[in-house]
Scaffold this motif. Structure first.
Motif, PDB file in Angstrom:
ATOM      1  N   MET A 191      -4.196   6.471 -14.904  1.00 36.76           N
ATOM      2  CA  MET A 191      -5.270   5.537 -14.578  1.00 36.76           C
ATOM      3  C   MET A 191      -4.719   4.183 -14.114  1.00 36.76           C
ATOM      4  SD  MET A 191      -8.404   6.286 -17.237  1.00 36.76           S
ATOM      5  CE  MET A 191      -7.440   5.956 -18.704  1.00 36.76           C
ATOM      6  N   GLU A 192      -3.592   3.764 -14.705  1.00 39.50           N
ATOM      7  CA  GLU A 192      -2.965   2.522 -14.237  1.00 39.50           C
ATOM      8  C   GLU A 192      -2.489   2.659 -12.784  1.00 39.50           C
ATOM      9  OE1 GLU A 192       0.133   1.610 -16.942  1.00 39.50           O
ATOM     10  OE2 GLU A 192      -1.204   1.013 -18.584  1.00 39.50           O
ATOM     11  N   ALA A 193      -1.917   3.800 -12.462  1.00 37.45           N
ATOM     12  CA  ALA A 193      -1.457   4.039 -11.088  1.00 37.45           C
ATOM     13  C   ALA A 193      -2.645   4.098 -10.125  1.00 37.45           C
ATOM     14  CB  ALA A 193      -0.654   5.332 -11.022  1.00 37.45           C
ATOM     15  N   GLN A 194      -3.741   4.722 -10.587  1.00 37.97           N
ATOM     16  CA  GLN A 194      -4.930   4.783  -9.741  1.00 37.97           C
ATOM     17  C   GLN A 194      -5.527   3.386  -9.525  1.00 37.97           C
ATOM     18  OE1 GLN A 194      -7.356   7.563 -11.899  1.00 37.97           O
ATOM     19  NE2 GLN A 194      -6.480   9.373 -10.886  1.00 37.97           N
ATOM     20  N   THR A 195      -5.551   2.577 -10.574  1.00 34.46           N
ATOM     21  CA  THR A 195      -6.062   1.204 -10.447  1.00 34.46           C
ATOM     22  C   THR A 195      -5.187   0.394  -9.494  1.00 34.46           C
ATOM     23  OG1 THR A 195      -6.969   1.279 -12.688  1.00 34.46           O
ATOM     24  CG2 THR A 195      -6.646  -0.885 -11.703  1.00 34.46           C
ATOM     25  N   ALA A 196      -3.871   0.556  -9.606  1.00 31.53           N
ATOM     26  CA  ALA A 196      -2.965  -0.152  -8.697  1.00 31.53           C
ATOM     27  C   ALA A 196      -3.173   0.323  -7.262  1.00 31.53           C
ATOM     28  CB  ALA A 196      -1.518   0.080  -9.134  1.00 31.53           C
ATOM     29  N   TRP A 197      -3.401   1.620  -7.102  1.00 31.98           N
ATOM     30  CA  TRP A 197      -3.670   2.159  -5.753  1.00 31.98           C
ATOM     31  C   TRP A 197      -4.965   1.575  -5.186  1.00 31.98           C
ATOM     32  CZ3 TRP A 197      -7.831   5.196  -4.221  1.00 31.98           C
ATOM     33  CH2 TRP A 197      -7.740   5.771  -2.952  1.00 31.98           C
ATOM     34  N   LEU A 198      -5.988   1.499  -6.047  1.00 31.68           N
ATOM     35  CA  LEU A 198      -7.264   0.918  -5.621  1.00 31.68           C
ATOM     36  C   LEU A 198      -7.088  -0.545  -5.214  1.00 31.68           C
ATOM     37  CD1 LEU A 198     -10.401   1.064  -5.418  1.00 31.68           C
ATOM     38  CD2 LEU A 198     -10.443   0.270  -7.790  1.00 31.68           C
ATOM     39  N   LYS A 199      -6.357  -1.289  -6.032  1.00 28.12           N
ATOM     40  CA  LYS A 199      -6.133  -2.711  -5.732  1.00 28.12           C
ATOM     41  C   LYS A 199      -5.375  -2.883  -4.424  1.00 28.12           C
ATOM     42  CE  LYS A 199      -3.742  -6.792  -7.491  1.00 28.12           C
ATOM     43  NZ  LYS A 199      -2.872  -7.348  -8.564  1.00 28.12           N
ATOM     44  N   LEU A 255       0.826  -1.202   0.000  1.00 28.09           N
ATOM     45  CA  LEU A 255       0.000   0.000   0.000  1.00 28.09           C
ATOM     46  C   LEU A 255       0.865   1.258   0.000  1.00 28.09           C
ATOM     47  CD1 LEU A 255      -2.780   1.305   0.185  1.00 28.09           C
ATOM     48  CD2 LEU A 255      -2.664   1.048   2.676  1.00 28.09           C
ATOM     49  N   ALA A 256       1.934   1.222   0.781  1.00 23.93           N
ATOM     50  CA  ALA A 256       2.830   2.386   0.806  1.00 23.93           C
ATOM     51  C   ALA A 256       3.459   2.609  -0.574  1.00 23.93           C
ATOM     52  CB  ALA A 256       3.917   2.179   1.860  1.00 23.93           C
ATOM     53  N   LYS A 257       3.811   1.524  -1.244  1.00 21.66           N
ATOM     54  CA  LYS A 257       4.386   1.652  -2.595  1.00 21.66           C
ATOM     55  C   LYS A 257       3.339   2.176  -3.576  1.00 21.66           C
ATOM     56  CE  LYS A 257       7.638  -2.136  -1.774  1.00 21.66           C
ATOM     57  NZ  LYS A 257       8.059  -3.501  -2.186  1.00 21.66           N
ATOM     58  N   ALA A 258       2.102   1.707  -3.448  1.00 22.59           N
ATOM     59  CA  ALA A 258       1.051   2.171  -4.351  1.00 22.59           C
ATOM     60  C   ALA A 258       0.769   3.656  -4.144  1.00 22.59           C
ATOM     61  CB  ALA A 258      -0.224   1.353  -4.128  1.00 22.59           C
ATOM     62  N   ASP A 259       0.794   4.090  -2.885  1.00 24.36           N
ATOM     63  CA  ASP A 259       0.609   5.522  -2.612  1.00 24.36           C
ATOM     64  C   ASP A 259       1.702   6.346  -3.281  1.00 24.36           C
ATOM     65  OD1 ASP A 259      -1.673   5.079  -1.146  1.00 24.36           O
ATOM     66  OD2 ASP A 259      -0.630   5.018   0.788  1.00 24.36           O
ATOM     67  N   GLU A 260       2.933   5.883  -3.156  1.00 24.54           N
ATOM     68  CA  GLU A 260       4.050   6.610  -3.754  1.00 24.54           C
ATOM     69  C   GLU A 260       3.967   6.577  -5.276  1.00 24.54           C
ATOM     70  OE1 GLU A 260       7.479   8.849  -4.194  1.00 24.54           O
ATOM     71  OE2 GLU A 260       6.123   8.575  -2.499  1.00 24.54           O
ATOM     72  N   ASN A 261       3.560   5.418  -5.809  1.00 24.14           N
ATOM     73  CA  ASN A 261       3.427   5.300  -7.273  1.00 24.14           C
ATOM     74  C   ASN A 261       2.377   6.270  -7.809  1.00 24.14           C
ATOM     75  OD1 ASN A 261       3.799   4.074  -9.897  1.00 24.14           O
ATOM     76  ND2 ASN A 261       1.848   3.027  -9.550  1.00 24.14           N
ATOM     77  N   LEU A 262       1.254   6.396  -7.076  1.00 28.12           N
ATOM     78  CA  LEU A 262       0.210   7.321  -7.507  1.00 28.12           C
ATOM     79  C   LEU A 262       0.690   8.767  -7.413  1.00 28.12           C
ATOM     80  CD1 LEU A 262      -2.686   7.818  -8.423  1.00 28.12           C
ATOM     81  CD2 LEU A 262      -3.393   7.756  -6.011  1.00 28.12           C
ATOM     82  N   ARG A 263       1.440   9.052  -6.362  1.00 36.27           N
ATOM     83  CA  ARG A 263       1.965  10.415  -6.213  1.00 36.27           C
ATOM     84  C   ARG A 263       2.917  10.765  -7.363  1.00 36.27           C
ATOM     85  NH1 ARG A 263       6.110  13.390  -4.082  1.00 36.27           N
ATOM     86  NH2 ARG A 263       7.368  11.512  -3.823  1.00 36.27           N
ATOM     87  N   GLN A 264       3.792   9.830  -7.715  1.00 33.71           N
ATOM     88  CA  GLN A 264       4.725  10.053  -8.812  1.00 33.71           C
ATOM     89  C   GLN A 264       3.987  10.194 -10.145  1.00 33.71           C
ATOM     90  OE1 GLN A 264       7.928  10.612  -8.637  1.00 33.71           O
ATOM     91  NE2 GLN A 264       8.202  10.171  -6.448  1.00 33.71           N
ATOM     92  N   ALA A 265       2.908   9.385 -10.316  1.00 35.08           N
ATOM     93  CA  ALA A 265       2.138   9.480 -11.560  1.00 35.08           C
ATOM     94  C   ALA A 265       1.455  10.832 -11.675  1.00 35.08           C
ATOM     95  CB  ALA A 265       1.108   8.349 -11.619  1.00 35.08           C
ATOM     96  N   ASP A 266       0.898  11.333 -10.550  1.00 34.51           N
ATOM     97  CA  ASP A 266       0.262  12.649 -10.574  1.00 34.51           C
ATOM     98  C   ASP A 266       1.273  13.739 -10.925  1.00 34.51           C
ATOM     99  OD1 ASP A 266      -2.219  11.654  -9.973  1.00 34.51           O
ATOM    100  OD2 ASP A 266      -2.007  11.926  -7.807  1.00 34.51           O
TER     101      ASP A 266
END
Length: 500
Positions: free
Chosen positions: A464-472, A439-450
């Motif tokens: 959208m891929e980062a958001q989907t990964a964050w959701l998952k 989850l911490a990695k997904a949060d960081e991934n979404l932040r980097q994507a934004d």
């Protein structure tokens, strides 16, 4: 108990999807719930309400009461029993000892012979006793007994008796029945305890299901907000000419799909609240607000399932209510053997009675009540029944052997159940730790994507891929937290440690 991983919002909503008719019902229920009674409840209060209202548990409680009274009834066989029996009989005719008046010959004492001799009529010429044509002597004098004097009126007869019976030796049957009913009462108590544990587990599962869906409802709201923000940004880019209409349509389709799936999650939450209310014995339209809906469950979940690595199977066998119930069942069948054996042994009892009737003949025939006491003993010794009692004993022994084998098989199954539950609890804990890290990695991934999207180095698809990964990642973390709690409850149940 391990939930499937959810790769997208579509899979998340599909996990709680209902038929179309169910969606309509849930929508109506959602509108009704706004007007229904609202309650804030904790897990313990849900358990208590379910234990107080569950019909199966109430049935088990009545079974305990019935077994208790059966035990008291069996104890009464030790004590003397007193009974009264009475009746009335109408007879059509009177009873008469003679069919006509009776003439009885008389005797006179003869001093010469020192005996009583019949008074016989004698021939005046010869002095010889006279005889009738049939050869019988003719008495000189007779005593008359009228028929009416020996006729008794028995048209209306009343009778009764008070009896007292004290068993002395019944072949061990009374002792065996007392022990059997005692074990039956203990068995009923264990079955009640086992049913209560099943109810508690069902309530816990429904409770944490609501908490899980509530968390996923917040998650879908956040995901819809992310997509809405992305749609707004892409629309601005389209207006500025730096993005295509296709990019905007892709985001809008994703947003519409997320909104539909959010509705499905909302409906699933309403239905789950209804199921919990039904388990608690409340009207299904009761609006239950759970104490753990908005609580941070991360720290509590990480400290759960401490018993998964250390347990003693001998202690588990002693704590399990279902195994104790099977053990009492074996003891009951052992006492059943003794009951069957008692049919092959002598039975001795002391009997006392006071019998009375009207009319009575204790002091002549009198039309009034009178009676008398009597005391005796009754001994019954079985001699030959063509093997019937012996075969019943053998059948009882076979049933006991079957129960012992079933108990042994149940112990093996419990051992497997405990091992599997402990393994699942440990795996649930590991899964929770991994999903927390992911989850911490997904949060960081979404932040980097934004950041990359704002800087123009990433496309809409990347975001959208980062958001989907964050959701998952969030969905898996929620599932893992709930799995840890359910594994903890189930492990406590199989270990016999579940308290309520």
């Amino acid at each position: 108990m391990t939930r499937p991983l959810i790769s997208s919002i579509t899979l998340l909503a599909a996990a709680f999807a209902m038929p179309t008719a169910a969606y309509a019902t849930a929508g109506d229920s959602s509108r009704q719930s706004a007007e229904a009674t609202s309650m804030t409840v904790s897990l313990d209060s849900c358990r208590n309400m379910a234990l107080q209202s569950n019909k199966q548990l109430l049935i088990r409680n009545e079974a305990v009461n019935a077994a208790h009274f059966d035990n008291r009834a069996a104890f009464a066989a030790y004590l003397p029993s007193i009974d009264f029996a009475g009746g009335y009989t109408y007879n059509q005719k009177k009873i008469s000892i003679f069919d006509s008046d009776q003439l009885l010959p008389t005797k006179t004492f003869n001093p010469a012979t020192q005996k009583y001799e019949f008074n016989l009529a004698k021939n005046p010429l010869t002095g010889e006793p006279l005889k009738q044509p049939d050869g019988q002597y003719v008495p000189e004098t007779v005593a008359l007994i009228p028929k009416e004097a020996m006729t008794y009126d028995i048209h209306n007869v009343f009778f009764g008796a008070v009896t007292l019976t004290q068993p002395v030796y019944m072949g061990g049957k009374i002792v065996a029945l007392n022990r059997l009913t005692h074990f039956a009462e203990e068995l009923a108590l264990e079955m009640k305890s086992n049913e209560a544990q099943n109810i508690v587990y069902a309530v816990d599962a429904a409770y944490w299901q609501v908490v899980s869906l509530k968390a996923k409802q917040r998650l879908t709201l956040s995901y819809v907000a992310l997509l809405d923000t992305l749609r707004h940004n892409v629309k601005a880019m389209v207006d500025a000419g730096v993005a295509t209409r296709s990019d905007l349509l892709t985001v809008e389709v994703k947003l519409n799909q997320a909104q539909v799936d959010q509705t499905k999650v909302d409906n699933g939450l309403v239905l789950s609240r209804m199921a919990l209310a039904q388990l608690c014995g409340l009207p299904v339209d009761t609006r239950l607000t759970l104490a753990d809906e908005d609580a941070d469950l991360t720290h509590a979940a990480s400290s759960a399932t401490m018993a998964a690595s250390s347990y003693d199977m001998d202690e588990v066998y002693q704590r399990r209510a279902d195994l104790r119930a099977l053990g009492y069942g074996v003891k009951m069948l052992e006492q059943g053997e003794k009951v069957a054996l008692s049919a092959m042994l002598p039975n001795l009892a002391i009997v006392g009675a006071y019998s009375f009737s009207n009319p009575n003949m204790f002091d002549g025939f009198k039309k009034r009540f009178s009676g008398a006491f009597s005391v005796g003993a009754m001994l019954t010794v079985p001699i030959w029944h063509w093997g019937g009692n012996y075969n019943k004993l053998q059948a009882a022994r076979s049933r006991t052997a079957m129960a012992r084998l079933e108990l042994a098989d149940a112990r093996e199954m419990v051992s497997l159940q405990v091992s599997q539950s402990a393994f699942r609890a440990q795996e649930a804990q590991k899964t929770f730790l991994m999903t927390t890290a992911n989850l911490a990695k997904a949060d960081e991934n979404l932040r980097q994507a934004d950041i990359g999207f704002r800087e123009g180095v990433m496309t809409t698809d990347n975001v959208m891929e980062a958001q989907t990964a964050w959701l998952k990642a969030n969905s898996e973390n929620i599932d893992a937290m709930i799995d840890v709690r359910l594994c903890d409850v189930y492990l406590s149940k199989v270990l016999g440690n579940l308290r309520y």
